[in-house]
Design an enzyme around this catalytic site. Structure first.
Site, mmCIF file in Angstrom:
data_model
loop_
_atom_site.group_PDB
_atom_site.id
_atom_site.type_symbol
_atom_site.label_atom_id
_atom_site.label_comp_id
_atom_site.label_asym_id
_atom_site.label_seq_id
_atom_site.Cartn_x
_atom_site.Cartn_y
_atom_site.Cartn_z
ATOM 1 N N ASP A 30 0.859 -1.190 0.000
ATOM 2 C CA ASP A 30 0.000 0.000 0.000
ATOM 3 C C ASP A 30 0.895 1.239 0.000
ATOM 4 O O ASP A 30 1.987 1.214 0.570
ATOM 5 C CB ASP A 30 -0.902 0.011 1.245
ATOM 6 C CG ASP A 30 -2.112 0.918 1.066
ATOM 7 O OD1 ASP A 30 -3.241 0.404 0.955
ATOM 8 O OD2 ASP A 30 -1.931 2.160 1.015
ATOM 9 N N THR A 121 -14.196 -2.856 -7.459
ATOM 10 C CA THR A 121 -15.439 -2.696 -8.227
ATOM 11 C C THR A 121 -15.195 -1.682 -9.339
ATOM 12 O O THR A 121 -14.874 -0.527 -9.063
ATOM 13 C CB THR A 121 -16.561 -2.191 -7.292
ATOM 14 O OG1 THR A 121 -16.680 -3.113 -6.214
ATOM 15 C CG2 THR A 121 -17.883 -2.074 -8.028
ATOM 16 N N LEU A 150 -17.798 -8.852 0.026
ATOM 17 C CA LEU A 150 -17.788 -8.741 1.490
ATOM 18 C C LEU A 150 -18.526 -7.498 1.965
ATOM 19 O O LEU A 150 -18.544 -6.471 1.309
ATOM 20 C CB LEU A 150 -16.364 -8.761 2.043
ATOM 21 C CG LEU A 150 -15.414 -7.590 1.808
ATOM 22 C CD1 LEU A 150 -15.656 -6.437 2.756
ATOM 23 C CD2 LEU A 150 -13.986 -8.075 1.974
ATOM 24 N N LEU A 254 -34.595 -5.453 3.910
ATOM 25 C CA LEU A 254 -35.887 -4.762 3.842
ATOM 26 C C LEU A 254 -36.088 -3.931 5.104
ATOM 27 O O LEU A 254 -37.209 -3.718 5.535
ATOM 28 C CB LEU A 254 -37.035 -5.775 3.727
ATOM 29 C CG LEU A 254 -37.444 -6.250 2.335
ATOM 30 C CD1 LEU A 254 -38.724 -7.071 2.423
ATOM 31 C CD2 LEU A 254 -37.644 -5.093 1.352
ATOM 32 N N ALA A 256 -36.446 -0.672 6.715
ATOM 33 C CA ALA A 256 -36.688 0.727 6.359
ATOM 34 C C ALA A 256 -36.035 1.624 7.400
ATOM 35 O O ALA A 256 -35.814 1.229 8.533
ATOM 36 C CB ALA A 256 -38.185 0.978 6.320
ATOM 37 N N GLY A 261 -25.829 4.099 2.976
ATOM 38 C CA GLY A 261 -24.679 4.991 2.796
ATOM 39 C C GLY A 261 -23.464 4.111 2.614
ATOM 40 O O GLY A 261 -23.572 2.957 2.198
ATOM 41 N N CYS A 264 -19.754 2.057 -0.818
ATOM 42 C CA CYS A 264 -20.049 1.163 -1.953
ATOM 43 C C CYS A 264 -21.378 1.441 -2.627
ATOM 44 O O CYS A 264 -21.411 1.893 -3.771
ATOM 45 C CB CYS A 264 -19.994 -0.281 -1.475
ATOM 46 S SG CYS A 264 -18.414 -0.692 -0.730
ATOM 47 N N LYS A 267 -22.043 5.041 -4.365
ATOM 48 C CA LYS A 267 -21.191 5.366 -5.522
ATOM 49 C C LYS A 267 -21.284 4.305 -6.614
ATOM 50 O O LYS A 267 -21.145 4.610 -7.800
ATOM 51 C CB LYS A 267 -19.735 5.635 -5.099
ATOM 52 C CG LYS A 267 -18.972 4.443 -4.541
ATOM 53 C CD LYS A 267 -17.894 3.917 -5.462
ATOM 54 C CE LYS A 267 -17.151 2.797 -4.775
ATOM 55 N NZ LYS A 267 -16.696 1.729 -5.586
HETATM 56 C C1 UGA Z 1 -22.163 -3.609 0.394
HETATM 57 C C2 UGA Z 1 -22.713 -4.985 -0.076
HETATM 58 O O1 UGA Z 1 -23.690 -5.442 0.860
HETATM 59 C C3 UGA Z 1 -21.567 -6.002 -0.179
HETATM 60 O O2 UGA Z 1 -22.059 -7.233 -0.677
HETATM 61 C C4 UGA Z 1 -20.508 -5.443 -1.124
HETATM 62 O O3 UGA Z 1 -19.411 -6.331 -1.241
HETATM 63 C C5 UGA Z 1 -20.007 -4.117 -0.591
HETATM 64 O O4 UGA Z 1 -21.114 -3.194 -0.483
HETATM 65 C C6 UGA Z 1 -18.989 -3.567 -1.551
HETATM 66 O O5 UGA Z 1 -19.361 -3.177 -2.655
HETATM 67 O O6 UGA Z 1 -17.795 -3.615 -1.242
HETATM 68 P P1 UGA Z 1 -21.475 -2.593 2.774
HETATM 69 O O7 UGA Z 1 -21.324 -1.296 2.041
HETATM 70 O O8 UGA Z 1 -20.422 -3.053 3.714
HETATM 71 O O9 UGA Z 1 -21.654 -3.795 1.707
HETATM 72 O O10 UGA Z 1 -22.808 -2.491 3.625
HETATM 73 P P2 UGA Z 1 -24.289 -3.090 3.569
HETATM 74 O O11 UGA Z 1 -24.452 -4.088 4.633
HETATM 75 O O12 UGA Z 1 -24.678 -3.471 2.193
HETATM 76 O O13 UGA Z 1 -25.114 -1.782 3.990
HETATM 77 C C7 UGA Z 1 -25.121 -0.624 3.168
HETATM 78 C C8 UGA Z 1 -26.026 0.433 3.734
HETATM 79 O O14 UGA Z 1 -27.394 0.037 3.616
HETATM 80 C C9 UGA Z 1 -25.818 0.768 5.199
HETATM 81 O O15 UGA Z 1 -25.838 2.177 5.350
HETATM 82 C C10 UGA Z 1 -26.998 0.106 5.900
HETATM 83 O O16 UGA Z 1 -27.340 0.774 7.075
HETATM 84 C C11 UGA Z 1 -28.067 0.245 4.840
HETATM 85 N N1 UGA Z 1 -29.153 -0.770 4.938
HETATM 86 C C12 UGA Z 1 -28.863 -2.092 4.828
HETATM 87 C C13 UGA Z 1 -30.468 -0.355 5.128
HETATM 88 O O17 UGA Z 1 -30.750 0.859 5.204
HETATM 89 N N2 UGA Z 1 -31.458 -1.302 5.201
HETATM 90 C C14 UGA Z 1 -31.196 -2.619 5.102
HETATM 91 O O18 UGA Z 1 -32.159 -3.426 5.173
HETATM 92 C C15 UGA Z 1 -29.868 -3.034 4.911
#
Ligand code: UGA
Length: 439
Positions: A30, A121, A150, A254, A256, A261, A264, A267
């Protein structure tokens, strides 16, 4: 197998240590000296459950090293590119500078027969371009795209126990020599029967953006239902439970609330739209624009709800914000809905105190003008309203009776539909949540 990992952020560092766990010898590279120094000393540079132990164990094995010098990657047979692809300033497209720089730095060390594997990505078409670059500069080098799925907070588990492996390879089939090398890399995972999809570059690149777009759409769908619930007096949590019992729909993702945010989902859907536009297929993804705006509207609604419970004005009101990370079990504040709301409240005249179990240091660095507290009690002292904006376990388990002693006004806004409405209302709190009736 000797393997190098270029880029040691959430993705790369966890990947590097996990590869050691899978039996390989790994060097992580890195450009950030502080990050490398910290990793070398066995200290995780970010908060990720389980990673600290995995890192210590992997270092102890003597098969993991970190460096700022890409020269250490020489002699490795496989080189993973795990750098970030943030959103470009002022536009939707992904910024590929770091991917390009990582690939160019690898030109100095790769040898014919080596496999360069992209995990970042990227917009569809990137892998084909890089493959051509390697073919021209170091003929005989192989390139594969192997997206990573992940989730932060579960990074170690998701890396060691993925639900599928996807290889994008030049020949789009098992016969491709890069696919055979990846089979060796992931031998222990494949032995457990984890499904594998071997495909072309474009499909592998799209699998990742399609998956994240689907997840974002699912969240915005339920948040759109929450808007309707607010208009009709229906309850979005019960609605989600009820539709989620249908296996074709499923209850996961699901929830709400304040919406998605992080580094990932937001963007990635924007970069996907931008790329579709470049390819002349923008109509296919116009719905993602709506997914994005439903998501952003939730933040605005949260601020309105706070104003409503504060008797119509935020001016001079003391507001406690519980949660700064974009999700629990993470110290990542990139595009954090919680911090976005905290700032809007402050700009509208509220006296805001933010707390978080892991993300205060990052928040303070990025947003120094906000006021921070180390505990929820400290944040909520004399508060006119308490907003729970990241559903950390500590906040879900708060005792509403004892917590009620700290505040000036017992008003709680559950931004993640994560608290027990009954327990809080029974303790005398005014309970408000997005998509649910007032309690
Ligand atoms: C996400 C994807 O879930 C991963 O599979 C992917 O590898 C990753 O992006 C990536 O592109 O590297 P991550 O950003 O760690 O993972 O977080 P998530 O668990 O997907 O949550 C994303 C956002 O959605 C969070 O702000 C969470 O609070 C929100 N969320 C999640 C909700 O508002 N409602 C839900 O039911 C689930």
């Amino acid at each position: 197998m000797r393997i190098s990992v270029i880029g040691c952020g959430y993705l790369g560092a966890v990947h590097a240590a996990s590869l050691v766990e899978l039996g390989h010898e790994v060097v992580g590279v890195d450009v950030d000296e502080r990050k490398v120094a910290s990793l070398r000393q066995g200290r995780s540079p970010f908060y990720e459950p389980g990673f600290q132990d995995l890192l210590s164990q992997s270092l102890k094995s003597g098969r993991l090293a970190f460096s700022t010098d890409v020269a250490v990657a020489a002699g490795a047979r496989v080189h993973f590119i795990c750098v970030g692809t943030p959103q470009k300033h002022g536009e939707y497209a992904a910024d590929l500078r770091f991917v390009q720089a990582a690939a160019e730095s690898l030109l100095l060390v790769v040898e014919p027969g080596d496999v360069v594997v992209g995990k970042s990505t990227v917009p569809v078409g990137t892998a084909a371009g890089l493959s051509q670059m390697f073919a021209e500069k170091v003929p005989g080098t192989l390139l594969a795209w192997n997206p990573e799925f992940l989730r932060e907070g579960f990074a170690v588990r998701d890396t060691l126990h993925p639900d599928r492996l996807v290889y994008g390879v030049e020949q789009a089939s098992e016969a491709d020599p890069a696919a055979a090398v990846l089979d060796e890399v992931y031998a222990r995972i494949l032995a457990r029967g984890v499904p594998k999809v071997v495909t072309d570059y474009a499909t592998a690149e799209m699998v990742k953006t399609a998956a994240n777009s689907f997840l974002a759409t699912k969240i915005s769908f339920i948040n759109a239902m929450a808007e309707l619930c607010e208009a009709t007096g229906a309850d979005v949590k019960q609605l989600a439970d009820a539709i989620g019992y249908d296996e074709r729909i499923g209850r996961r993702f699901l929830n709400a609330g304040l919406g998605f945010g992080g580094g990932c989902l937001p963007k990635d859907i924007r970069a996907f739209m931008a790329r579709a536009g470049e390819l002349g297929a923008d109509q296919a993804l116009t719905f993602l624009r709506e997914v994005d705006s439903i998501n952003m509207r939730r933040r605005i609604r949260m601020v309105e709800l706070a104003r409503e419970v504060c008797d119509g004005s935020l001016l001079g009101k003391r507001v406690a914000v519980l949660g700064a990370a974009f999700k629990p079990d993470s110290d990542d504040i990139r595009d954090s809905p919680a911090l976005n709301v905290a700032q809007q409240l402050q700009l509208q005249g509220a006296v805001v105190r933010v707390t978080d179990p892991a993300a205060i240091e990052n928040s303070r660095r990025e947003w120094p003008h906000l006021d921070y507290a180390t505990t929820p009690e400290e944040a909520a002292e004399g508060a006119d309203a308490v907003l729970v904006l990241t559903e950390w376990k500590q906040y879900r388990e708060l005792d509403p009776v004892a917590f009620g002693e700290v505040v000036r006004q017992k008003r709680v806004l559950d931004g993640r539909n994560a608290l027990s409405r009954t327990a809080w209302t029974e303790a005398g709190w005014t309970y408000r949540a997005l998509g649910r009736r007032a309690g």
